[in-house]
Design an enzyme around this catalytic site. Sequence first.
Site, PDB file in Angstrom:
ATOM      1  N   TYR A   1       0.825  -1.200   0.000  1.00  0.00           N
ATOM      2  CA  TYR A   1       0.000   0.000   0.000  1.00  0.00           C
ATOM      3  C   TYR A   1       0.863   1.255   0.000  1.00  0.00           C
ATOM      4  CZ  TYR A   1       0.862   0.868   5.018  1.00  0.00           C
ATOM      5  OH  TYR A   1       1.447   1.153   6.222  1.00  0.00           O
TER       6      TYR A   1
ATOM      7  N   LYS B   1       6.447  -2.233   1.979  1.00  0.00           N
ATOM      8  CA  LYS B   1       5.279  -1.603   2.622  1.00  0.00           C
ATOM      9  C   LYS B   1       4.064  -2.515   2.448  1.00  0.00           C
ATOM     10  CE  LYS B   1       3.254   3.007   2.994  1.00  0.00           C
ATOM     11  NZ  LYS B   1       3.291   3.080   4.443  1.00  0.00           N
TER      12      LYS B   1
ATOM     13  N   ARG C   1      -7.817 -20.918  -1.795  1.00  0.00           N
ATOM     14  CA  ARG C   1      -6.741 -20.564  -0.860  1.00  0.00           C
ATOM     15  C   ARG C   1      -5.574 -21.533  -1.021  1.00  0.00           C
ATOM     16  NH1 ARG C   1      -5.032 -21.953   4.375  1.00  0.00           N
ATOM     17  NH2 ARG C   1      -4.124 -20.199   5.519  1.00  0.00           N
TER      18      ARG C   1
ATOM     19  N   ARG D   1       8.328   4.012  -4.564  1.00  0.00           N
ATOM     20  CA  ARG D   1       8.349   3.019  -3.497  1.00  0.00           C
ATOM     21  C   ARG D   1       7.342   1.893  -3.778  1.00  0.00           C
ATOM     22  NH1 ARG D   1       7.619   4.935   2.493  1.00  0.00           N
ATOM     23  NH2 ARG D   1       5.564   5.443   1.652  1.00  0.00           N
TER      24      ARG D   1
HETATM   25  N1  PMP Z   1       7.717   3.605   9.079  1.00  0.00           N
HETATM   26  C1  PMP Z   1       6.574   2.886   9.074  1.00  0.00           C
HETATM   27  C2  PMP Z   1       6.549   1.576   9.775  1.00  0.00           C
HETATM   28  C3  PMP Z   1       5.425   3.385   8.433  1.00  0.00           C
HETATM   29  O1  PMP Z   1       4.289   2.664   8.432  1.00  0.00           O
HETATM   30  C4  PMP Z   1       5.478   4.666   7.814  1.00  0.00           C
HETATM   31  C5  PMP Z   1       4.255   5.259   7.187  1.00  0.00           C
HETATM   32  N2  PMP Z   1       3.817   4.555   6.092  1.00  0.00           N
HETATM   33  C6  PMP Z   1       6.689   5.376   7.840  1.00  0.00           C
HETATM   34  C7  PMP Z   1       7.782   4.811   8.475  1.00  0.00           C
HETATM   35  C8  PMP Z   1       6.820   6.714   7.185  1.00  0.00           C
HETATM   36  O2  PMP Z   1       6.857   6.599   5.795  1.00  0.00           O
HETATM   37  P1  PMP Z   1       6.356   7.793   4.853  1.00  0.00           P
HETATM   38  O3  PMP Z   1       7.165   8.989   5.240  1.00  0.00           O
HETATM   39  O4  PMP Z   1       6.705   7.325   3.476  1.00  0.00           O
HETATM   40  O5  PMP Z   1       4.918   7.957   5.105  1.00  0.00           O
END
Ligand code: PMP
Length: 286
Positions: A33, A150, A101, A52
């Site tokens: 995400y 992410k 699944r 990203r």
């Molecule tokens: N670390 C974690 C674990 C996060 O979930 C986030 C937010 N998504 C960030 C750092 C900060 O990332 P960003 O500056 O790209 O939002």
Amino acid sequence: MTRTVYLNGDYLPETEAKVSIFDRGFLMSDGVYEVTSVLGGKLIDFAGHCARLGRSLSELGMAAPCSDAELLAIHRELVTLNDITDGMIYLQVTRGNPGDRDFAYPPADTKPTLVLFTQNKPGLADAPAAKTGWKVISVADERWGRRDIKTTQLLYPSMAKMMAKAAHVDDAWFVEDGMVTEGTSNNAYIVKGNRIITRALSHDILHGITRAAVLRFAAEAQMEVEERNFTIAEAQQADEAFVTSASAFVMPVVEIDGAAVGTGAVGHLVPRLREIYLEEMAKAAI
Ligand code: PMP
């Protein structure tokens, strides 16, 4: 006003957007995400989020659902349809619906699921907490080992957020092997004099888009930047502390595990950095 969301090519009222129970995102958290902020109707650091997202998809061997240009058009359409001035756009891509699944990934031609929705947050950049700062607690980092991807596997960060709520503070900082990794949904920093200290990039932390921009602006503003590990004890003795994320921007931290950081009030360097960040990013917004 009913929110209009995006699902696999369609703009739909939120109540009509439906995803299969066999979707890998639902069954396996097999999804990634991004959350892009909107200020004054414009997208903040869209290119950073796209880059990203591409990296997260490729680390998981997942196909891109569409081109960056198409993603930009969808973001803009949702801002318009939902009349967003300030807020966020959540985007999620999953490995799709294989119809059953199975632990093994489905065939590569399985269509990914692409979902986007808006969150309306008037005055997002004027959060009152930026004036008073956050209080945080430390908690053991018990997340998986690829925090640089992410993914939508956010259960442990949610548990940590609940630990913070139970302790009547704003957030939690994860600690592993005695060293701070990051916050539940933000990157963590301390300030000593004119020097900003933050953990270096690795698989241990998310490579924050805001982190990259803030470190660039800090260097341009003649602040020193040191990328290294630090402990909670060092953070408690620092002059200032803060976190960064795409929706909190640059947020001061004034208390860690009950101990005041510096004077216990918001300092000077962090608000300046927040101002520079918001000014520069608003100029470059698209
Ligand atoms: N670390 C974690 C674990 C996060 O979930 C986030 C937010 N998504 C960030 C750092 C900060 O990332 P960003 O500056 O790209 O939002």
